[in-house]
Every structure is written in structure tokens, then in C-alpha cells.
Write a protein that holds these residues in place. Structure first.
Motif: not given
Length: 598
Positions: A265, A496, A512, A519, A551, A553, A555
Motif C-alpha cells: 500500500t 495511520c 492509510w 479509514y 486501500l 487510504a 492521497n
């Protein structure tokens, strides 16, 4: 070529200057079919240009030849193909050096190389054709820049590599292909993929993106250090790419590090922007893939969707920005801020004022704390950088001037280095060029040249645009406010992990969590506004936020945080490598019930 089994592609380099022994360790550590190495970054192209100014026959990654000497005989004996972008600015020159090396070793490899990426001598032609090469971050046309480009390289895809391997090349020397192309090309050749096998190609892009930076996929630069129980130097990664484009990321047995869903990941998030990740051969949608731990140090990447590539190629231009110099003054003990201001005033008084320089950057870096237990713990650094087109202004005239503060400045004056000369620096300029203006050519082992066409978007039967799932069912719908109960102040990194880096002048930070519930909180909590609060440097900058629920996640891309690129940036961490860990250290309100879960 069409094989039913997966192709085992091993990486032996993540950058120019990486572990020399990695090639030997990869070849001798276990079975592989293809050995790859990534040597190029935006900064590397500038380094290779400087090398070529001293020696016109240079311009390639010389360390590749050292690695090749270690393994060439074994690779030829075992039928291991070698694919590398070490050709840099001079792939033909590196090919000739490989032939000379092989002759000394009494070996006879079939060597191919690719050309067509270098556009620096065609910039006037492109401008006349209406290609403005506008800066992707600022929108400024290249013609409006007062700096001269010294390199301009389009990112090529993997079909030239596949063509060369199909012509039975033992070694394929690449110039500026995308990092993932070093896997896409061999996988396409091995499995006999067609140009519109976009899902398979997208899977290979994902695998290539994971292994391109070497041990960053196997425990290197990994936030959750406690998960790494084998603390030996990490083994370099291997991608076993299947016929459908799915892959297993692994490493050789009895090597250090870790291959887990977390380490994979981390690398998937490294230096990307939106989940739709464009490459010359396909757009890989990283928000469609899934990760599964199949066994110790074996993670499967599956389900990656692909759509047709854009009609443009990315171009990395480097310009000469001028000259720069930096001196760091050390301050100790009490009244740090007042002494720093005094030092800055005295230095620029000696120099004749800040206006003498095109640009100045002064940063007070505080490491000190009260009643320090040792002298170094009581220190702070005053880091002063000057830039100017005139090398004389920022050379010894500047650095020697700092020494005048030794007896006439603040108490305890000393510097971290002696006075230094000026250094030329480059400015990074990312742009796009229509692919029809770029002709990739494969120079095959027998000297035959073959033009490699670009894949046109209309070859796809899949609609362009987003194909990923925006929300995982376990997370909740966008805009739905979830109650996570009472909170407590704790570091963001309690829940995370992070991986950060540079994309030219922009910083990328991927974060992530381990579980869907964590999450769900992260997605709701870490808005752009909260991100800016945790990262004050980003307060006035454009921040892009992307979700990858598959994921667990998020970004973030911070546009302009690194100025005009690594070579020009005056940040102490010019590549933003520590930015993610800084964010993890920041205190925020975290649900008590989530701390310790997962």
C-alpha cells in the motif's frame, strides 16, 4: 511470445546510486525471468546533463555497468533478460559500453536500445507546431519563461521494450521511459498482450509502480517499524505478473525486510496524484485494485481496471536556474530567536543588503530545548540560502562573509561547514506533448530500427474517465456524518501510516489505516482544511485530496510546496521524504475507541 505461467520480474535499483550488490543478490538469490533497474528521476536527468557537459560520451548511469559486470554471464547462462532505463540521456552510448564490457568478459549479449524521448533539440519545431509545453503546475507557456531548457524528455511506454525482447534482445537499454514501463514491457512481451488489453496492462503498471523503488516495497521507508521483525537490509522486490495482469509482490527467501499489504500500500501511494494513474500505454485506476496477503512475504494485486491512455505524453524539462549557496550558522543556549535576527541583520549588512541577490531564503530551525542535557541539544540552526544568475555574487563572496561574524557576531558563533563555493541549480518544468509528435524507435540487436506506434485512445472499448468505486460499503456514503464517540489528543500516526515524496515542485503524501472503521474516521476527519492545520506550510497553497477506499487510504498533493523542483528547493527536506512522518507526529482529536484497534 505467449506463456501460461507468470513472469518473475526482479528489481535491482530504485535510483542512481542505489545498492550495487542488489543485482548480484537478485540474480543469485532465486529464480527470475527478467532483471530490471530504475535509475532515473527528474533530478537524475539534470545530474546526467552536467556529467555530459564534462564528457560528451557520458549521460548514462555508470553504476549500471558495475552491476552488469557482476551478473551478465549468469544472466546469459540462465536466459534472464535485462531491462533498464540506465541509458538516461545517452542510451546508444551505454549500449556501446555494454558491448565493450562484454568483449572484455568474453561474452556476446544481444543488445537493443530505445530512442525518441529526447526533445530538447526539437523545442523550436514543437513551438512552431503550436505545442506550448505549458507548465502543468502553473499553466505558464514555455515561451514565456526566461530560462533555457537544457533537457527535455518525453516519458515513453513499454511497447518498445516488448518489441526489443521479441527480437531476442538479452539486454534492453532504455532512455526516459516511465518507471512502470520496465515491468509493462516485459510482461506484455511474455504474455503476448494486445494493445487494448487495458486491464492486464493496468495490472502491470500497478506491479511496476510497486517494485520501481526497490526496497521501499519490502519494508524500507515504512512507518510501522514494529511490523518488521527481520531487521536485515530488505531484499529487493519481485513481481510475479500473471497473464491477466494480476501479480504477486514478493522477495527472495532468506532476505530481510517485509512484504505485507501495508508495505505494498505504501508504495502504491508513493508519488501519485489522482487514483487514475496515466501511463503512455494505459490509465491504471488504482482505486479498483485489491490487495491480499497470500502467505509470508507474498501480496497479491488483483482487479486493476485500465482505460485507454491519453493522447499526450508527459515531458520532463530541466532549465538552468542560476547559482546558489547555503551556509548554516549554529546558535546555542538562550535568546535563540533574538540572536538569529541579529545574525541575519549583520550578515546582509556585510554583504550589502538582500537586494544584491535574486532570491534569499532564511530559516531558523529549532532543535533546542530548555536545560538541555547536552550541548548539541541546546542548539538551533540558522540556514541561509542565496540564489542569483551571477555565480560571483553567491560564491565565496557570500560564504566567506559569514566568517566575519565569528568574532563580531553573536556569542557562540560557529557553522556546520567551512565556506563553500557556488553550485549551479536546475528548475524542473513538467509539461505535456501530443504523442503524435514523439517517435519512439527500437534499435534492435542487428541494428534494425523499428518505429513504435503509440496506442490511440480510440482503440479502447472502455469509456474514458473514472472507473473506480468511490466508496467502500464498509465505509459509508460521502457526506454521511459518523459518530465515533469521545476523542483524545494523540498523534495522527496513532491510526495511520504515511509515505511521502516529490513530484517536481509538488509534494505527495499518502496516508492509510489498517481497518475500514479507522479509514471511515480518517476520511471524515482529514479534510483539506484539517490537513492545512496540521501542515502550516500548506496554508496558502493548493491542496488536492483523493480517496482510495479500497486501500483505506487518502492521497494529498500539495502544489508548489517544493518550489521549482528538488534542485531548486530551499527546504531542508527538498524531496518531502519526511513530510508524511511529520504529519503523523502532529496531535489531533482521535476517537478513543479506535486507538489500539486493528
Amino acid at each position: 511470445m505467449s506463456n501460461t505461467g507468470p513472469v518473475r520480474i526482479g528489481n535491482c535499483s530504485g535510483f542512481y546510486g542505489d545498492r550495487i550488490e542488489a543485482a548480484r543478490e537478485m540474480v543469485e538469490g532465486g529464480p527470475i525471468d527478467v532483471l530490471t533497474g530504475d535509475y532515473l528521476a527528474e533530478l537524475t536527468m539534470l545530474i546526467l546533463w552536467k556529467a555530459r557537459q564534462k564528457d560528451p560520451s557520458a549521460g548514462y548511469a555508470r553504476t549500471f555497468l558495475t552491476q552488469l559486470e557482476h551478473v551478465l554471464g549468469t544472466c546469459l547462462d540462465r536466459g534472464i533478460r535485462i531491462v533498464s532505463n540506465a541509458g538516461g540521456l545517452n542510451p546508444a552510448g551505454l549500449s556501446e559500453q555494454i558491448h565493450q564490457l562484454a568483449e572484455r568478459l568474453g561474452l556476446h549479449p544481444r543488445v537493443a536500445h530505445l530512442t525518441g524521448d529526447d526533445l530538447v533539440d526539437r523545442l523550436d519545431e514543437l513551438a512552431a507546431a503550436g505545442v506550448d509545453l505549458a507548465n502543468l503546475d502553473t499553466g505558464q507557456p514555455l515561451a514565456d519563461s526566461d530560462r533555457k531548457p537544457i533537457s527535455a524528455n518525453a516519458y515513453l511506454g513499454g511497447w518498445g521494450i516488448a518489441e526489443a525482447l521479441g527480437a531476442d534482445a538479452d539486454i534492453v537499454v532504455c532512455p526516459r521511459v516511465t518507471d512502470a514501463s520496465l515491468v509493462v514491457g516485459p510482461a506484455a512481451w511474455w504474455h503476448g498482450w494486445a494493445r487494448d488489453d487495458f486491464d492486464a496492462l493496468a495490472g502491470a503498471v500497478a506491479a511496476g509502480h510497486v517494485i520501481e523503488c526497490g526496497p521501499q516495497a519490502t519494508g524500507g521507508n515504512y512507518s510501522w517499524l514494529s511490523e518488521i521483525t527481520d531487521r536485515r537490509y530488505p531484499g529487493f522486490p519481485i513481481a510475479e505478473v500473471a497473464a491477466d495482469g494480476s501479480s504477486v509482490i514478493t522477495k527472495h527467501e532468506d532476505t530481510g525486510g517485509l512484504v505485507s499489504v501495508g508495505t505494498v500500500t505504501a508504495q502504491l501511494l508513493y508519488e501519485i496524484a489522482a487514483p487514475a494513474y496515466p501511463n503512455p500505454d494505459v490509465v491504471a485506476h488504482f482505486d479498483t485494485l485489491s490487495l491480499t496477503q497470500e502467505g509470508p512475504h507474498r501480496v497479491r494485486i488483483a482487479g486493476t481496471r485500465g482505460t485507454a491512455p491519453p493522447e499526450t505524453l508527459k515531458v520532463a524539462l530541466n532549465q538552468l536556474g542560476g547559482y546558489r549557496n547555503t551556509m548554516t550558522l549554529v546558535l546555542t543556549g538562550l535568546d535563540i530567536a533574538e540572536r538569529a535576527a541579529y545574525a541575519e541583520q549583520l550578515l546582509f549588512e556585510v554583504l550589502g543588503g538582500k537586494d544584491r541577490f535574486a532570491e534569499t531564503d532564511v530559516r531558523l530551525l529549532r532543535f533546542d530545548h530548555p536545560d538541555a542535557g547536552s550541548n548539541p541539544e541546546a542548539t538551533a540552526h540558522l540556514r541561509i540560502t542565496v540564489k542569483d544568475p551571477d555565480p560571483r555574487k553567491v560564491g565565496r563572496v557570500f560564504s566567506n562573509a559569514t566568517m566575519e561574524l565569528a568574532l563580531g557576531g553573536y556569542a557562540g558563533f560557529h557553522t556546520t561547514t567551512p565556506p563553500s563555493p557556488e553550485a549551479a541549480y536546475g528548475v524542473y518544468w513538467p509539461a505535456l506533448v501530443p504523442s503524435r509528435f514523439v517517435t519512439q524507435t527500437a534499435v534492435l540487436p542487428d541494428g534494425t530500427e523499428r518505429a513504435i506506434p503509440h496506442t490511440h485512445p480510440r482503440e479502447s472499448g472502455i469509456p474514458s474517465g473514472r472507473v473506480g468505486n468511490s466508496v467502500s460499503p464498509a465505509v459509508g456514503a460521502p457526506g454521511e456524518a459518523l459518530d465515533f464517540g469521545p476523542t483524545e489528543r494523540a498523534p495522527l500516526g496513532t491510526l495511520c501510516a504515511a509515505r511521502s515524496g516529490d513530484k517536481g515542485g509538488n509534494a505527495n503524501v499518502g496516508l492509510w489505516t489498517r481497518t475500514a472503521e479507522q479509514y471511515a474516521w480518517l476520511r471524515q476527519h482529514l479534510t483539506v482544511a484539517t490537513f492545512r492545520e496540521l501542515l502550516p506550510e500548506a496554508a496558502e497553497l493548493v491542496v488536492q485530496r483523493h480517496e482510495l477506499p479500497n486501500l483505506f487510504a487518502l492521497n494529498f498533493v500539495v502544489v508548489g510546496l517544493l518550489g521549482e523542483g528538488v534542485a531548486s528547493s530551499t527546504r531542508p527536506d527538498p524531496q518531502a521524504k519526511g513530510l508524511g512522518e511529520y504529519l503523523r507526529s502532529r496531535l489531533t482529536d482521535i476517537p478513543t475507541g479506535l486507538i489500539g484497534a486493528g
